[in-house]
Every structure is written in structure tokens, then in C-alpha cells.
Enzyme design. Sequence first.
Site, PDB file in Angstrom:
ATOM      1  N   HIS A 136       0.678  -1.110  -0.095  1.00  0.00           N
ATOM      2  CA  HIS A 136      -0.056   0.143  -0.031  1.00  0.00           C
ATOM      3  C   HIS A 136       0.871   1.215   0.196  1.00  0.00           C
ATOM      4  O   HIS A 136       2.035   1.123   0.059  1.00  0.00           O
ATOM      5  CB  HIS A 136      -1.166   0.046   1.249  1.00  0.00           C
ATOM      6  CG  HIS A 136      -2.159  -0.951   1.157  1.00  0.00           C
ATOM      7  ND1 HIS A 136      -1.871  -2.072   1.473  1.00  0.00           N
ATOM      8  CD2 HIS A 136      -3.202  -0.539   0.477  1.00  0.00           C
ATOM      9  CE1 HIS A 136      -3.230  -3.011   1.151  1.00  0.00           C
ATOM     10  NE2 HIS A 136      -4.094  -2.036   0.720  1.00  0.00           N
ATOM     11  N   LYS A 143      -0.480   5.045   4.774  1.00  0.00           N
ATOM     12  CA  LYS A 143      -1.539   4.104   5.185  1.00  0.00           C
ATOM     13  C   LYS A 143      -1.035   3.921   6.751  1.00  0.00           C
ATOM     14  O   LYS A 143      -0.006   3.572   6.848  1.00  0.00           O
ATOM     15  CB  LYS A 143      -1.573   2.578   4.670  1.00  0.00           C
ATOM     16  CG  LYS A 143      -2.624   1.735   4.925  1.00  0.00           C
ATOM     17  CD  LYS A 143      -2.838   0.706   4.099  1.00  0.00           C
ATOM     18  CE  LYS A 143      -3.597  -0.494   4.821  1.00  0.00           C
ATOM     19  NZ  LYS A 143      -5.087   0.058   5.329  1.00  0.00           N
TER      20      LYS A 143
END
Length: 224
Positions: A132, A136
Site C-alpha cells: 500500500h 497508510k
Amino acid sequence: MLILVLGKGKTGSLVAEVARERGHGVRALDIVENPHASALTAPNLAGVDVVIDFTAPEAAVENIRAVLALGGRIVVGTTGWYQHLEEMKSKAQKGGALLYGTNFSIGVQKLFQLTAELAKLDGYKFSIDETHHVTKLDAPSGTAITLKEIILGVRPGIDVAIASHRVGDAKGEHLVRATSDCDVIELRHDAHSRRGFALGAVRAAEWLAGKSGAWEFREIFDQL
Ligand SMILES: NC(=O)c1ccc[n+]([C@@H]2O[C@H](COP(=O)([O-])OP(=O)(O)OC[C@H]3O[C@@H](n4cnc5c(N)ncnc54)[C@H](O)[C@@H]3O)[C@@H](O)[C@H]2O)c1
């Protein structure tokens, strides 16, 4: 339908855009307008059919509590708050409605189903990789945790390692690997855009309108 979107960040802003494209009225609040769920009052929720939350773990807990306390309906895309899940589900059973999911992409829901199938194979070791964007907040991703739970549901007690990677603006990549002495099988889902999450969340809100209770997106996505 009137939808109140909480969070004007990367995903929430797309949710608002998709909801407008689908003909809904949309209001949106970010942290400045809604610190500690302070904007989630009865007058502000009057006429709102469903609230959609793409904020941050602590904010989501405050937002869910506030919406359910007023008997409202909320779709929660935010991840990383599931230590409070049982409390929230029991609140939703007493009034209002809650629909939550670690991943609102229909493609990832298919990955979940295929993973359950893959986990039935004897003689394989299972592992998960997730990648990600660097901002995040939670790791491993909620989706990777769901994938692990699915494998453990089929094979209780086995070891399933999750490797988390944080790279640039990666939208969400998940890889499930089954390795035997002879071969390797990989199931992979890469999100190219956050639009898939936004569309799934808006369709989930359309499904939730008029309902009472608590559901995980996985249980209902094939009804959309
Ligand atoms: N379930 C899914 O399909 C899915 C998909 C993408 C992202 N997510 C999750 O959604 C969450 C948000 O992701 P993002 O990438 O859009 O993050 P982001 O940081 O880009 O946006 C979050 C926004 O929420 C705002 N916010 C914080 N507290 C708030 C409050 N009390 N009221 C209103 N707004 C508030 C922040 O100011 C920010 O603008 C994360 O938990 C992420 O893991 C889930």
C-alpha cells in the site's frame, strides 16, 4: 438518496464523486467540520439515508457510535478499528444499521472466494503479501488480515505469514501464495484506482438504505 460522506481524503472524495454520478444528494465533512464526531447530531443527520465513513481508525469508532446512537445507518470503509467490532455490532442490533468491510472492491471479494477454494488444497503452505501507499496508518492491511482469517477458517491453527510493504501511492496489492515441494500457486489482485472501492461503498449504501442490523460487505456483495 441523501448520503453523508465522512472523510474528504483519497477515498472519501471519490465516494462523494461516485455517489453524485449515481444521482444521490451528497454532503461531505472532513475532520475540521467533524472533530470527535461533533457534527453527527440529530439535526445534522435528519434526512440523511446513509453515512459513509472513510476516515481514520479512531475517528471511525467515534463516528459509528454517534450515528448508531441516533438510529442512523453507516457504511464503514475505514479499517484498523476492529477491536471495537463486537461492541459496534451489538449497538447496531439495537437500532440503526452497520455495514463494514476491509475491502469494498468487487474484485477483492472474488479474491476472498478464490482464497477459500485455494486453502482447501492439501500439502501447501500459505503466505500473503500486501503493498500500500506510504501514508497508510494500519499494517497489515485489513484485507490481508481478512485473507488470513479465510485461510485459517479452512485450516485452523496453521501458520500464515503476512508481509507488508509500503511503496509510493500504491492503491492496494494483495498476493496469496500457496507453496508445495513441487510448485507454487499465486492469486493476485492489484487495484489500479481507488474507484473500485468507492463504487462498492456507494452500492453498499444503496443496499443498506431502509435496513436495520449489522453486516460485513463479504456477506452481501453478491446481492448488489
Ligand atoms: N474498505 C475499503 O475498501 C477501503 C479502501 C480504501 C481505503 N480504506 C480505508 O479507508 C480509510 C481512509 O483511507 P484514505 O486513503 O481515504 O485516507 P486519507 O488519509 O486520504 O483520508 C482520510 C480523511 O479522513 C479525514 N478525517 C479524519 N477524522 C475525521 C473525522 N472525525 N470526520 C471526518 N473526516 C475525518 C482526514 O482529515 C482525511 O481527509 C483508511 O482506514 C483506509 O485503510 C478502505
